[in-house]
Design an enzyme around this catalytic site. Structure first.
Site, PDB file in Angstrom:
ATOM      1  N   ARG A 277      79.230 -51.650  59.824  1.00  0.00           N
ATOM      2  CA  ARG A 277      78.072 -52.421  60.279  1.00  0.00           C
ATOM      3  C   ARG A 277      76.756 -51.667  60.087  1.00  0.00           C
ATOM      4  O   ARG A 277      75.772 -52.227  59.609  1.00  0.00           O
ATOM      5  CB  ARG A 277      78.258 -52.729  61.765  1.00  0.00           C
ATOM      6  N   CYS A 342      82.153 -79.559  62.956  1.00  0.00           N
ATOM      7  CA  CYS A 342      82.548 -80.363  64.113  1.00  0.00           C
ATOM      8  C   CYS A 342      83.246 -79.524  65.175  1.00  0.00           C
ATOM      9  O   CYS A 342      84.452 -79.661  65.414  1.00  0.00           O
ATOM     10  CB  CYS A 342      83.400 -81.524  63.656  1.00  0.00           C
TER      11      CYS A 342
HETATM   12  C1  LIG Z   1      86.176 -51.937  61.629  1.00  0.00           C
HETATM   13  C2  LIG Z   1      86.487 -50.498  61.477  1.00  0.00           C
HETATM   14  C3  LIG Z   1      85.484 -49.604  61.124  1.00  0.00           C
HETATM   15  C4  LIG Z   1      84.054 -50.009  60.949  1.00  0.00           C
HETATM   16  O1  LIG Z   1      83.457 -50.392  62.139  1.00  0.00           O
HETATM   17  P1  LIG Z   1      81.874 -50.602  62.190  1.00  0.00           P
HETATM   18  O2  LIG Z   1      81.612 -50.958  63.599  1.00  0.00           O
HETATM   19  O3  LIG Z   1      81.560 -51.704  61.253  1.00  0.00           O
HETATM   20  O4  LIG Z   1      81.233 -49.329  61.798  1.00  0.00           O
HETATM   21  C5  LIG Z   1      85.828 -48.292  60.933  1.00  0.00           C
HETATM   22  N1  LIG Z   1      87.111 -47.866  61.091  1.00  0.00           N
HETATM   23  C6  LIG Z   1      88.103 -48.704  61.450  1.00  0.00           C
HETATM   24  C7  LIG Z   1      89.474 -48.185  61.594  1.00  0.00           C
HETATM   25  C8  LIG Z   1      87.830 -50.047  61.649  1.00  0.00           C
HETATM   26  O5  LIG Z   1      88.810 -50.876  62.012  1.00  0.00           O
END
Ligand SMILES: *Cc1c(COP(=O)(O)O)cnc(C)c1O
Length: 431
Positions: A277, A342
């Site tokens: 993210r 919907c």
């Molecule tokens: C989803 C995930 C991430 C990334 O998470 P962010 O919040 O997008 O940084 C990193 N490591 C694992 C194991 C994840 O499942």
């Protein structure tokens, strides 16, 4: 900021969003190369005091090949969570060594494919997975490089659906059982166990739970070493949050880097990071057009042509995305912003003060570059939303709009189609 007003019109870098809407239609995601690069560089810069590290973009946040290639150019590998992501990462040109495989439900076939591709390491989620991976590796005369994902039992203070380290979470091995299990896994002939991994959740803006979990990992590390294990790598996961709402702070990445450097100073390992993210969210907007403004009590409904199938986060997590007109008028009004699907849950904003928009206007949902297009579906038989890449004054479609009927061909059972050869059969209509 790269999604800014220029001459009263919202742009992506130097491209008017209206020009993209004319060329590509709406809804569409629009990504900025500059914004992606800026976030990736900020993350890397925050970790300059960490001597040995590997940055792995959590590609589930945005698996587009242009995103992966751009990040690869900045030194990022990929954290994958499925065989599908393995295929996309390889197709985007990532070296297998630069891939780490996370996830609680890898199938034996996926494990075999990743082993065959020679990926850098597997983050194991349970003992049986390790046993199966060991057997698969032995059958190939190999040892699979692996870390054990540990659940430090820390509340990340984020939304329940993106918390992963509570004691009742499906992720990782409970902190108390981890050392004994690590010992058993390290004894398996087909595994090269060389460290531990942790990831406590997503959209974390308070560093305290991250610090607490890293501390626990440090204690476990010391214990494993005391028991004679060779630990060379620790994966600190992802989870750093961003600001989704003007005025609300995101995570302080520089402070995160300082905290990591402090907490891990004596570890003597290569650290892995899996941000998703933080890298991609601010690099994208979802561009949409106002279909109708429907009178409502007490507030009107702005019905846009984007929906929960294009951007699921509000429906899934009650997530907030700032909404802004592409060509703002001077005034604002209170409105509900909803999509055409919907479901009452197909709502982006309730009783929110937003730019006044009218039928036919263009608008954006901001901060949609992560977990946006990645989560899109064709619910209500809507098209799969396209993606557009912007660099300076240039733009290009980097993922097509795909009609639902093309994406998932349907067919009649042969015994029905053959019984009625004169009638219209689905295979004839949709090859
Ligand atoms: C989803 C995930 C991430 C990334 O998470 P962010 O919040 O997008 O940084 C990193 N490591 C694992 C194991 C994840 O499942």
């Amino acid at each position: 900021m790269v999604f800014d007003l220029r001459g009263g019109q919202l742009h992506a870098e130097a491209v008017p969003l209206a020009a993209i809407a004319d060329a590509v239609g709406t809804p569409t995601y629009v990504y900025s190369e500059t914004a992606l690069r800026t976030a990736a560089e900020a993350f890397a810069a925050a970790l300059t005091d960490v001597p040995a590290k590997q940055l792995m973009f959590a590609m589930k946040a945005n698996p587009n090949a242009m995103v992966l290639r751009t990040l690869a150019g900045l030194g990022f590998g990929a954290d994958i969570v499925s065989g599908g992501e393995l295929a996309l990462a390889r197709r985007a040109g990532l070296a297998p060594q630069d891939i780490v495989y996370s996830g609680v439900g890898k199938t034996p076939a996926e494990l075999a494919a990743a082993l065959g591709a020679g990926i850098g390491r597997f983050n194991l989620e349970l003992e049986r997975e390790g046993e199966v991976l060991s057997a698969l590796a032995r059958a190939r005369g190999r040892r699979a490089p692996a870390l054990l994902r540990v659940n430090p039992h820390i509340d990340a203070h984020t939304h329940a659906k993106i918390s992963t380290a509570l004691a009742d979470s499906k992720f990782g091995i409970g902190y108390g059982e981890a050392a004994a299990m690590y010992g058993r896994l390290a004894a398996l002939p087909g595994l090269d166990m060389h460290g531990i991994a942790v990831h406590i959740g997503s959209q974390i803006t308070d560093l305290a739970p991250l610090r607490a979990s890293y501390r626990r990992i440090g204690q476990l590390l010391a214990r494993l070493r005391a028991e004679g294990h060779r630990i060379t790598h620790v994966d600190l996961g992802g989870g750093l949050g961003v600001s989704y709402r003007a005025g609300e702070p995101g995570a302080d990445v520089a402070a995160y880097g300082t905290m990591v450097a402090q907490e891990t100073r004596d570890w003597g390992v290569t650290l892995l990071f899996e941000p998703g993210r933080f890298i991609a969210a601010r690099a994208g907007v979802l561009l949409t057009r106002v279909l109708w403004v429907k009178p409502g009590q007490p507030y009107p409904f702005v019905v846009v042509d984007a929906a929960m199938n294009d951007l699921a986060r509000p429906a899934l997590y009650d997530a907030w995305h700032d909404f802004a007109a592409v060509q703002p008028r001077r005034d604002r009004f209170v409105a509900n912003i909803v999509g055409p699907v919907c479901e009452s849950g197909d709502s982006f904003a309730r009783a929110r003060v937003v730019d006044r928009v009218e039928e036919g206007d263009l608008a954006v949902f901001h901060t949609a570059g992560a977990y946006g297009a990645a989560m899109a579906s064709t619910y209500n038989a809507r098209a799969l939303v396209p993606e557009v890449w912007v660099e300076g004054d240039r733009f290009a479609v980097i993922a097509d709009r795909v009609p639902a009927a093309d994406l998932r061909p349907q067919r009649l059972p042969e015994w029905i189609a053959s019984r009625d050869p004169a009638g219209p059969s689905l295979p004839a209509l949709i090859p």
